[in-house]
Design a protein around this motif. Sequence first.
Motif, short mmCIF file in Angstrom:
data_model
loop_
_atom_site.label_atom_id
_atom_site.label_comp_id
_atom_site.label_asym_id
_atom_site.label_seq_id
_atom_site.Cartn_x
_atom_site.Cartn_y
_atom_site.Cartn_z
N UNK A 107 0.83 -1.20 0.00
CA UNK A 107 0.00 0.00 0.00
C UNK A 107 0.87 1.26 0.00
N UNK A 108 1.97 1.20 0.75
CA UNK A 108 2.86 2.37 0.85
C UNK A 108 3.78 2.50 -0.36
N UNK A 109 4.09 1.37 -0.98
CA UNK A 109 5.02 1.35 -2.12
C UNK A 109 4.35 0.56 -3.26
N UNK A 110 3.49 1.18 -4.05
CA UNK A 110 2.71 0.47 -5.06
C UNK A 110 3.58 -0.12 -6.18
N UNK A 111 3.10 -1.23 -6.75
CA UNK A 111 3.80 -1.88 -7.86
C UNK A 111 2.86 -2.05 -9.07
N UNK A 112 1.80 -1.31 -9.13
CA UNK A 112 0.84 -1.44 -10.23
C UNK A 112 1.54 -1.31 -11.59
N UNK A 113 1.21 -2.25 -12.47
CA UNK A 113 1.76 -2.23 -13.82
C UNK A 113 3.18 -2.76 -13.93
N UNK A 114 3.76 -3.24 -12.83
CA UNK A 114 5.15 -3.70 -12.84
C UNK A 114 5.23 -5.21 -13.11
N UNK A 115 6.20 -5.61 -13.93
CA UNK A 115 6.55 -7.02 -14.07
C UNK A 115 7.34 -7.41 -12.83
N UNK A 116 6.70 -8.19 -11.97
CA UNK A 116 7.24 -8.42 -10.62
C UNK A 116 7.70 -9.86 -10.45
N UNK A 117 8.98 -10.03 -10.20
CA UNK A 117 9.56 -11.36 -10.00
C UNK A 117 9.17 -11.88 -8.62
N UNK A 118 8.78 -13.15 -8.57
CA UNK A 118 8.45 -13.80 -7.30
C UNK A 118 9.41 -14.97 -7.13
N UNK A 138 5.83 -12.87 -12.22
CA UNK A 138 6.76 -13.72 -12.97
C UNK A 138 7.50 -14.56 -11.94
N UNK A 139 7.10 -15.83 -11.81
CA UNK A 139 7.61 -16.68 -10.75
C UNK A 139 8.88 -17.40 -11.17
N UNK A 140 9.89 -17.35 -10.30
CA UNK A 140 11.17 -18.05 -10.53
C UNK A 140 11.29 -19.10 -9.43
N UNK A 151 -2.23 -15.27 -16.62
CA UNK A 151 -1.85 -14.14 -15.77
C UNK A 151 -0.47 -14.29 -15.14
N UNK A 152 0.11 -15.49 -15.23
CA UNK A 152 1.37 -15.78 -14.54
C UNK A 152 2.36 -16.38 -15.52
N UNK A 153 3.62 -15.98 -15.40
CA UNK A 153 4.71 -16.61 -16.15
C UNK A 153 5.62 -17.34 -15.17
N UNK A 170 10.26 -6.99 -7.36
CA UNK A 170 10.38 -8.38 -6.92
C UNK A 170 9.76 -8.55 -5.54
N UNK A 171 9.28 -9.77 -5.28
CA UNK A 171 8.78 -10.16 -3.97
C UNK A 171 9.43 -11.48 -3.60
N UNK A 172 10.00 -11.53 -2.40
CA UNK A 172 10.57 -12.77 -1.88
C UNK A 172 10.15 -12.90 -0.42
N UNK A 173 9.13 -13.71 -0.18
CA UNK A 173 8.62 -13.91 1.18
C UNK A 173 9.05 -15.30 1.64
N UNK A 174 9.87 -15.31 2.68
CA UNK A 174 10.36 -16.57 3.26
C UNK A 174 10.96 -17.48 2.19
N UNK A 175 11.89 -16.94 1.44
CA UNK A 175 12.52 -17.70 0.36
C UNK A 175 14.03 -17.73 0.48
N UNK A 176 14.68 -16.57 0.50
CA UNK A 176 16.14 -16.53 0.43
C UNK A 176 16.82 -17.17 1.64
N UNK A 177 16.14 -17.25 2.78
CA UNK A 177 16.78 -17.87 3.95
C UNK A 177 16.99 -19.37 3.77
N UNK A 178 16.32 -19.94 2.74
CA UNK A 178 16.47 -21.37 2.46
C UNK A 178 17.60 -21.65 1.47
#
Length: 288
Positions: A107-118, A138-140, A151-153, A170-178
């Motif tokens: 909400x504070x930092x919008x990403x509308x229209x962005x190609x977002x890596x997950x 865009x899921x990796x 809707x998803x790549x 990009x969004x990385x929730x509970x990922x890089x620690x693994x």
Amino acid sequence: MSRKEAFFALDGRYRRLVDNLAYIRGEASRAYVPPPTSVPPELHDAFTIGGTIPIVDWYFNSKPDPKSIGSIVMYKASMIKQVRKDVLEGKYKSYGETNDHLKAALQDFPIRGKNTLIFGSVYPQYEAFCLNAGAYPVTIEYNVRFSDSDEIAFFSPSQFDALGVKGDAAISISSFEHDGLGRYGDPLDPDGDLKAMKKLLTQIDSGGLVFVSVPIGRDSLVWNAHRIYGHDRLPKLLSGWRVLACYGDPDRLIQIENESIAIDVDRWSSHFPLVRSAREWVFVLRAP
């Protein structure tokens, strides 16, 4: 071809599907080896920084067996539609409090229209966050994912690298620690998490927003579940990034000064006990 077309082009999806099926077929011909139940002796010093980082036992084998049909995960369009509704209503499959932090950050930092890596996906929860925010997910993911939704790549890390296109966010929730612990079939690497964050700098456009969550507490290695980030490893993880905000720190243990974090080591050390599970804070970063 535009960046979005590169991510979502139908012919590219077909090639990735063929590549993924070939990968599954090749892996199925090899003997299945589960992740090691303890830190390999030859890597012990590197994983524990010369014995300065404690190890806590908590083992998982989340590595898929390519001989099993369960190794092929399909995110159906109907499922994604339902997960989007659930996310809007605050109904989460996992990481409830962390998701509330992410929702506030978006909400504070919008990403509308962005190609977002997950990065990392075992359920289309963060793809749903992305779509609800008006972005293009865009899921990796190391392990094979498919979808009948347009809707998803999806890309494996090697496929994404070969594409040669950067993401807008990009969004990385509970990922890089693994990364580097082998739990999900990834190669063992004591600095896998730090390398992943450094590599992300090359995968995002300058000025792009990144939303990252990791377990916060006393520096420790919980084998092979995850790492917990304290006053030593957390600054290393965020090194090279411009830190804009932190969500989930009610005691204000972290101060953000000149777009970097400052930590009172004594206060931090007395605040966190040695545990195997810790709450995850969400950091909003900007690529330099």
